[in-house]
Write an enzyme that holds these catalytic residues in place. Structure first.
Site, PDB file in Angstrom:
ATOM      1  CE  LYS A  34      -0.466   0.084   5.058  1.00  5.66           C
ATOM      2  NZ  LYS A  34      -1.398  -0.008   6.197  1.00  5.66           N
ATOM      3  NE  ARG A 133      -7.261  -0.133  10.407  1.00 11.93           N
ATOM      4  CZ  ARG A 133      -5.970  -0.449  10.453  1.00 11.93           C
ATOM      5  NH1 ARG A 133      -5.424  -1.185   9.501  1.00 11.93           N
ATOM      6  NH2 ARG A 133      -5.220  -0.052  11.467  1.00 11.93           N
ATOM      7  CE1 TYR A 255      26.408  32.238  16.296  1.00 13.83           C
ATOM      8  CE2 TYR A 255      26.031  33.515  14.295  1.00 13.83           C
ATOM      9  CZ  TYR A 255      26.596  33.393  15.554  1.00 13.83           C
ATOM     10  OH  TYR A 255      27.344  34.419  16.073  1.00 13.83           O
TER      11      TYR A 255
END
Length: 347
Positions: A34, A133, A255
């Site tokens: 998937k 689900r 930095y």
């Protein structure tokens, strides 16, 4: 390298597949593909997996199932479980895709399309074991079996499997789900269906709990070397990451060091100040993620044009990053944009 690259090691995929197949035997392995094979690129993944002897593939939707069929030919079995409309059902039947059925309406649609096409659909009925689900509720199971039996008598469907998802949240919850699953299987067999496959487990349960493997184990993440967040490590599982994300240093300042990869490429902006990557043996904090660039804390020896592994072979995995923002490694990988070139080793 002019932009970020997702480098996919197909030899690592093959090694992970070998581990998974040995672990789940005598059950067969279904490689889940998937979301464009978890962001790795569908066609190269399924082509190599088929060459390694994988004969079952799990595709979320018919579009991916058809792409898988085009890549691996007609010897493989391909299972697709997203509820779809009549046109996609027709395309799936023409390509001999197995369809997961999680509600009564979808079963009716499949039978209707099969009748019009003069075809027989291979279906796997999904029982809801508690995850909610999708899936047929236990109290509706007998009615669905009766309806499927009538369609089977017409030659419209062939029930070849029973399947479900589990939460993998706790052993007790999973045991309760398995009990529901077993009752559903028994009812299907009593109704006269000769089941070819029964499948319940995904990666974690497939590796850890033999009683959940049945005939077919659906393994996705572990075959791609994605360890579970908060779970066992790669060494314990015997797997290694298949994909590595490389980016180039585009600016070196006092930095910060800037990399040419950002949120448009798929990096979550929430990684800033919460996660770090390995550079030259040290962990460098991610300071900021913009649309096209990411800044890291500076390090000695940084030079423009140097490659940095955002995640990859140096020890930082997709799951390492995911854990810092309370998600899972799969999400880091499937977010990687098509803007990022995929390159492949081991084709």
């Amino acid at each position: 390298m002019t932009g970020p690259e997702l480098r996919v090691d197909l030899n690592a995929l093959a090694a992970n597949i070998a581990v998974a197949r040995a672990r789940v035997a005598p059950a067969q392995l279904m490689l889940v593909v998937k979301d464009d094979a978890y962001g790795h690129g569908l066609a190269p993944i399924v082509t190599r997996a088929a060459a390694e002897g994988v004969t079952w593939f799990g595709a979320f939707d018919v579009r991916e199932a058809l792409a898988t069929r085009a890549a691996v030919g007609h010897d493989a079995r391909i299972f697709s479980w997203l509820t779809v409309g009549p046109d996609q059902i027709a395309a799936a039947l023409a390509a001999e895709i197995d369809l997961g059925v999680g509600d009564a309406g979808f079963l009716e649609q499949i039978a209707s399309v099969a009748r019009s096409a003069g075809a027989t659909a291979r279906v796997h009925l999904k029982i809801d074991t508690g995850l909610h689900r999708n899936g047929i509720r236990p109290e509706e199971w007998d009615a669905i079996l009766a309806r499927a039996a009538s369609f089977s008598a017409e030659g419209l469907v062939r029930v070849v499997g029973v399947w479900s998802h589990i939460a993998e949240a706790s052993d007790a919850e999973d045991d309760a789900a398995r009990a529901v699953f077993d009752v559903a299987i028994a009812a299907a067999e009593t109704a006269g269906f000769a089941l070819e496959v029964r499948h319940l487990s995904a990666s974690a349960a497939s590796f850890a709990r033999p009683e959940f493997r049945y005939d077919l184990a659906r393994v996705g993440a572990f075959c791609y070397g994605i360890r579970p967040a908060g779970g066992p490590g790669q060494d314990e599982l015997g797997i290694r990451p298949v994909a590595a994300l490389a980016a180039t240093v585009t600016r070196v300042g006092d930095y910060a060091v800037t990399l040419g990869v950002g949120s448009l490429h798929g990096l979550p902006s929430t990684l800033a100040t919460r996660a770090s990557v390995h550079v030259s043996g040290h962990r460098q904090e991610i300071l900021h993620v913009s649309e096209t660039h990411t800044t890291l804390a500076p390090w000695e020896g940084a030079v423009v044009g140097a490659e940095v592994w955002v995640f990859g072979p140096d020890g930082t995995s997709a799951t390492d990053l995911a854990e810092e923002i309370d998600t899972v490694g799969e999400e880091i990988l499937v977010r990687i944009s098509p803007l990022v070139e995929r390159t492949y080793r081991g084709r």
